[in-house]
Design a protein around this motif. Structure first.
Motif, PDB file in Angstrom:
ATOM      1  N   PHE A 118      -4.019  13.110  -6.026  1.00 19.80           N
ATOM      2  CA  PHE A 118      -2.782  13.096  -6.797  1.00 19.80           C
ATOM      3  C   PHE A 118      -2.468  11.694  -7.310  1.00 19.80           C
ATOM      4  CE2 PHE A 118      -1.722  17.028  -4.263  1.00 19.80           C
ATOM      5  CZ  PHE A 118      -1.848  17.885  -5.345  1.00 19.80           C
ATOM      6  N   ASN A 119      -2.738  10.672  -6.522  1.00 26.22           N
ATOM      7  CA  ASN A 119      -2.538   9.295  -6.984  1.00 26.22           C
ATOM      8  C   ASN A 119      -3.460   8.981  -8.157  1.00 26.22           C
ATOM      9  OD1 ASN A 119      -0.460   8.129  -5.424  1.00 26.22           O
ATOM     10  ND2 ASN A 119      -1.829   8.066  -3.678  1.00 26.22           N
ATOM     11  N   THR A 120      -4.702   9.414  -8.077  1.00 23.41           N
ATOM     12  CA  THR A 120      -5.652   9.172  -9.159  1.00 23.41           C
ATOM     13  C   THR A 120      -5.178   9.822 -10.449  1.00 23.41           C
ATOM     14  OG1 THR A 120      -7.484   9.050  -7.592  1.00 23.41           O
ATOM     15  CG2 THR A 120      -8.045   9.456  -9.904  1.00 23.41           C
TER      16      THR A 120
ATOM     17  N   SER B 213       0.828  -1.214   0.000  1.00 21.14           N
ATOM     18  CA  SER B 213       0.000   0.000   0.000  1.00 21.14           C
ATOM     19  C   SER B 213       0.856   1.256   0.000  1.00 21.14           C
ATOM     20  CB  SER B 213      -0.944  -0.003   1.195  1.00 21.14           C
ATOM     21  OG  SER B 213      -0.224   0.040   2.407  1.00 21.14           O
ATOM     22  N   GLU B 214       1.984   1.231   0.682  1.00 17.59           N
ATOM     23  CA  GLU B 214       2.886   2.394   0.673  1.00 17.59           C
ATOM     24  C   GLU B 214       3.490   2.605  -0.705  1.00 17.59           C
ATOM     25  OE1 GLU B 214       5.624   1.380   3.750  1.00 17.59           O
ATOM     26  OE2 GLU B 214       4.452   2.396   5.300  1.00 17.59           O
ATOM     27  N   ILE B 215       3.772   1.513  -1.405  1.00 17.80           N
ATOM     28  CA  ILE B 215       4.320   1.615  -2.757  1.00 17.80           C
ATOM     29  C   ILE B 215       3.287   2.224  -3.701  1.00 17.80           C
ATOM     30  CG2 ILE B 215       5.144   0.269  -4.728  1.00 17.80           C
ATOM     31  CD1 ILE B 215       6.365  -1.683  -2.643  1.00 17.80           C
ATOM     32  N   ILE B 216       2.037   1.798  -3.580  1.00 20.30           N
ATOM     33  CA  ILE B 216       0.975   2.326  -4.444  1.00 20.30           C
ATOM     34  C   ILE B 216       0.707   3.793  -4.150  1.00 20.30           C
ATOM     35  CG2 ILE B 216      -1.498   2.132  -4.949  1.00 20.30           C
ATOM     36  CD1 ILE B 216      -1.159  -0.899  -4.540  1.00 20.30           C
ATOM     37  N   LEU B 217       0.772   4.182  -2.893  1.00 28.92           N
ATOM     38  CA  LEU B 217       0.484   5.570  -2.503  1.00 28.92           C
ATOM     39  C   LEU B 217       1.698   6.490  -2.596  1.00 28.92           C
ATOM     40  CD1 LEU B 217      -1.749   4.877   0.602  1.00 28.92           C
ATOM     41  CD2 LEU B 217      -2.494   5.581  -1.672  1.00 28.92           C
TER      42      LEU B 217
ATOM     43  N   LYS C 192       4.643  11.834  -2.271  1.00 27.11           N
ATOM     44  CA  LYS C 192       5.756  12.698  -2.667  1.00 27.11           C
ATOM     45  C   LYS C 192       5.263  14.051  -3.166  1.00 27.11           C
ATOM     46  CE  LYS C 192       9.048  10.248  -1.406  1.00 27.11           C
ATOM     47  NZ  LYS C 192       9.777  10.654  -0.231  1.00 27.11           N
ATOM     48  N   VAL C 193       4.152  14.064  -3.913  1.00 27.83           N
ATOM     49  CA  VAL C 193       3.601  15.336  -4.391  1.00 27.83           C
ATOM     50  C   VAL C 193       3.139  16.180  -3.211  1.00 27.83           C
ATOM     51  CG1 VAL C 193       1.717  16.389  -5.704  1.00 27.83           C
ATOM     52  CG2 VAL C 193       2.956  14.453  -6.658  1.00 27.83           C
ATOM     53  N   CYS C 194       2.466  15.555  -2.248  1.00 27.53           N
ATOM     54  CA  CYS C 194       2.008  16.283  -1.067  1.00 27.53           C
ATOM     55  C   CYS C 194       3.190  16.845  -0.278  1.00 27.53           C
ATOM     56  CB  CYS C 194       1.165  15.384  -0.172  1.00 27.53           C
ATOM     57  SG  CYS C 194      -0.475  15.053  -0.808  1.00 27.53           S
TER      58      CYS C 194
END
Length: 51
Positions: A33-35, A4-8, A13-15
């Motif tokens: 941002f992930n979407t 889950s950390e890899i996916i998020l 990083k953007v945040c």
């Protein structure tokens, strides 16, 4: 790192770059941002596969 950390990771990083706490607002900012990131990646992959 958990899966889950890899996916998020992109949204986190953007945040961090924008100075926003990724855990604030129940993670909705990070989710947005992930979407956007995964939408862009999937559209690029789709475009490559179709052509």
């Amino acid at each position: 790192m958990t899966p889950s950390e890899i996916i998020l990771w992109p949204g986190t990083k953007v945040c961090e770059r924008l100075g926003v706490d990724p855990e604030s607002d129940a993670g909705l900012i990070r989710w947005m941002f992930n979407t956007l990131f995964y939408l862009l990646v999937s559209l690029i992959v789709l475009w490559i596969v179709v052509l």
